[in-house]
Design a protein around this motif. Structure first.
Motif, PDB file in Angstrom:
ATOM      1  N   ALA B  27       0.840  -1.210   0.000  1.00  0.00           N
ATOM      2  CA  ALA B  27       0.000   0.000   0.000  1.00  0.00           C
ATOM      3  C   ALA B  27       0.872   1.256   0.000  1.00  0.00           C
ATOM      4  N   GLN B  28       1.939   1.205   0.782  1.00  0.00           N
ATOM      5  CA  GLN B  28       2.828   2.372   0.842  1.00  0.00           C
ATOM      6  C   GLN B  28       3.583   2.541  -0.492  1.00  0.00           C
ATOM      7  N   LEU B  30       2.361   1.741  -3.334  1.00  0.00           N
ATOM      8  CA  LEU B  30       1.352   2.310  -4.243  1.00  0.00           C
ATOM      9  C   LEU B  30       1.257   3.821  -4.027  1.00  0.00           C
ATOM     10  N   GLN B  31       1.267   4.215  -2.749  1.00  0.00           N
ATOM     11  CA  GLN B  31       1.203   5.648  -2.441  1.00  0.00           C
ATOM     12  C   GLN B  31       2.430   6.376  -3.010  1.00  0.00           C
ATOM     13  N   VAL B  34       1.974   6.824  -6.727  1.00  0.00           N
ATOM     14  CA  VAL B  34       1.009   7.882  -7.058  1.00  0.00           C
ATOM     15  C   VAL B  34       1.625   9.257  -6.779  1.00  0.00           C
ATOM     16  N   LEU B  35       2.340   9.381  -5.670  1.00  0.00           N
ATOM     17  CA  LEU B  35       2.998  10.651  -5.335  1.00  0.00           C
ATOM     18  C   LEU B  35       3.978  11.051  -6.427  1.00  0.00           C
ATOM     19  N   LEU B  37       3.854  10.084  -9.464  1.00  0.00           N
ATOM     20  CA  LEU B  37       3.082  10.353 -10.685  1.00  0.00           C
ATOM     21  C   LEU B  37       2.559  11.794 -10.706  1.00  0.00           C
TER      22      LEU B  37
END
Lengths: 194, 316
Positions: B27-28, B30-31, B34-35, B37
């Protein structure tokens, strides 16, 4: 093809709304409430897109929102750096929440297709406030129990009000976009009047 | 319900379950992804906004610019000289501490960073900065300005990171009140400071809890970080000033106005190597009304009034 193009536009608008959400500074005179734009897009998508598109939008919105907001924190804070960080609530809850809200709003679609555009305003306000209330309940229930100070309601209801106001230009914007793309919302078969 | 709708609903449920049952590390990650991105978008819009803001303030004449450069050069020379003197003092201090058998104090290095986005959420106080792992950042690093403590890093991606602000409820800092700093360790007025999720005031405030019932605290007294052993924050960072004190059944609680204006924050510094600076780790202590903060150990002294001395190595 037209549906896909329109869905792509809604998805892009939703992405930009979530990414630029932080540009809206809290309003100190209104309980520190913020203007939420993405629930307006979510509500519009739920009313204008088919069921599959609604769910896809809710999934995308929820995942992006969680990825940009959930904080991974160490339980004991300052005192134990070796403890692994954990999210304050599991990533993915927003997807479920947005999905449920989108499906509820999608239920109003037959009326929306008959020209009841004000449903978009109402559902935008409802979604914005419901999202904030659900988030608050999720993050405060464990450590504090449920506390509802006056300021809290301001922070939850004011964004709902602003979302309702924003829904009007957003509706007309998407309506123009749909016309430009040649996207016509498929009308459900209705029963003949008695 | 049509067949397409059933398939879509099934796919949605499966995907939700997959995301909800994802491991914390995944999950981290993934975060972080996204950050990373959204970083270029946020950075581009921040720089455009800054340029527009600068344009709005009007163009400067050549004379004004020359004067500004001259003033900045003088400031630069003064700061360099002060820095050299402080480095000498630190070296001398370390020699003396070494002679006394104390652990040496660290010199910190500061990593400058720019805020490129603010938290989109109503319930968390965070900002996104334009520095990440590539610049030597890690999670739980203190973030400061010349005015005081800003917060600490949380999720760190390759070129960007999240900073949890001190006004967030989850950012807890052990603190002591000005005037008690010279007292013996056991006599200092200590407490635990944290932000408030639902602030009553229009501007964010901090809450200083677990103060001893007998503590003599007056409005305007400054509050500094205490620097617990094995903790995130070094000792002596300015947190804010006492605004009011409220007696409770078992302890005193004070409202503190943050030293840093977080709403107008643009540039920050990340303090590097504080963890190595601390003495051997002490047992974690949870503050109680009677004993507010854990036993301190010799640690780095960093004050906003006497900012952290950046050194090229940034190591002990």
């Amino acid at each position: 093809m037209r549906t896909a193009a329109f869905f792509g536009c809604v998805l892009l608008a939703d992405f930009l709304a979530v990414v630029f959400q932080g540009r809206f500074a809290p309003l100190p005179t209104l309980f520190g409430a913020t203007v939420l734009v993405f629930p307006v897009i979510l509500a519009y998508g739920a009313l204008a897109l088919p069921f599959a598109g609604t769910l896809a939008l809710a999934f995308f919105n929820g995942l992006l929102w969680d990825a940009l907001t959930v904080q991974f924190l160490k339980p004991a804070e300052e005192f134990s750096l070796d403890t692994p960080a954990v999210p304050e609530f599991a990533m993915g809850w927003s997807i479920l929440l947005f999905g449920v809200l989108a499906v509820v709003v999608h239920g109003l679609r037959p009326l929306f297709l008959k020209g009841r555009w004000e449903l978009h305003c109402i559902s935008s306000g409802f979604c914005a406030s419901a999202i904030l209330l659900a988030e608050y309940l999720m993050i405060t229930f464990k450590p504090h129990g449920l506390i509802f100070p006056r300021e809290l309601w301001g922070r939850i209801l004011v964004p709902g009000f602003f979302a309702m106001l924003l829904a009007v230009p957003v509706y007309w914007l998407f309506r123009g976009l749909a016309t430009a793309l040649g996207y016509t919302v498929r009308v459900y078969p209705t029963k003949a009047r008695l | 319900m049509s067949r397409t709708s059933i398939i879509a609903l099934s796919a949605f449920v499966v995907l939700v379950v997959l995301v909800l049952t994802m491991r914390t590390t995944a999950a981290q990650n993934l975060q972080r992804w996204v950050l990373q991105l959204v970083r270029p978008i946020n950075k581009a819009t921040t720089s455009t906004a800054s340029q527009l803001d600068a344009f709005g303030k009007g163009l400067k004449t050549l004379d004004q610019l020359e004067r500004e450069v001259r003033d900045l050069r003088v400031d630069n020379e003064q700061l360099r000289t002060a820095n050299e003197m402080m480095n000498e003092k630190i070296a001398e201090n370390n020699r003396l501490r070494d002679a006394l058998g104390f652990k040496q104090r660290s010199n910190f290095s500061l990593i400058p960073a720019r805020i490129i986005a603010r938290s989109a959420s109503t319930w968390w106080s965070t900002v996104q900065i334009d520095r990440g792992e590539a610049d030597g950042l890690d999670s739980d690093m203190p973030v400061v300005t010349d005015q005081g403590l800003v917060g600490k890093t949380t999720t760190v991606a390759a070129n960007t990171a999240y900073v949890l602000l001190i006004t967030d409820e989850n950012c807890k800092v052990s603190a002591y009140v000005e005037g008690s700093g010279d007292m013996p360790v056991e006599a200092r007025v200590k407490g635990l400071i944290s932000g408030e999720r639902i602030a009553e005031a229009s501007s964010p405030e901090l809450s200083l809890n677990f103060l001893p019932k007998t503590a003599q605290i007056a409005e305007g007294q400054k509050v500094f970080s205490y620097g617990v052993a094995g903790g995130v924050f070094p000792r002596g960072l300015l947190l804010g000033a006492i605004k009011s004190v409220q007696p409770h059944e078992l302890d005193l609680r004070a409202t503190v106005a943050p030293a840093v204006d977080l709403a107008r924050l643009e540039n920050v510094f990340i303090v590097r190597d504080t963890r190595e600076a601390e003495a051997p780790k002490a047992t974690a202590v949870t503050p109680t009304p009677a004993a507010a903060a854990p036993t301190p150990t010799p640690g780095p002294t960093v004050r906003a009034a006497q900012p952290v001395t950046p050194t090229p190595a940034g190591r002990r």
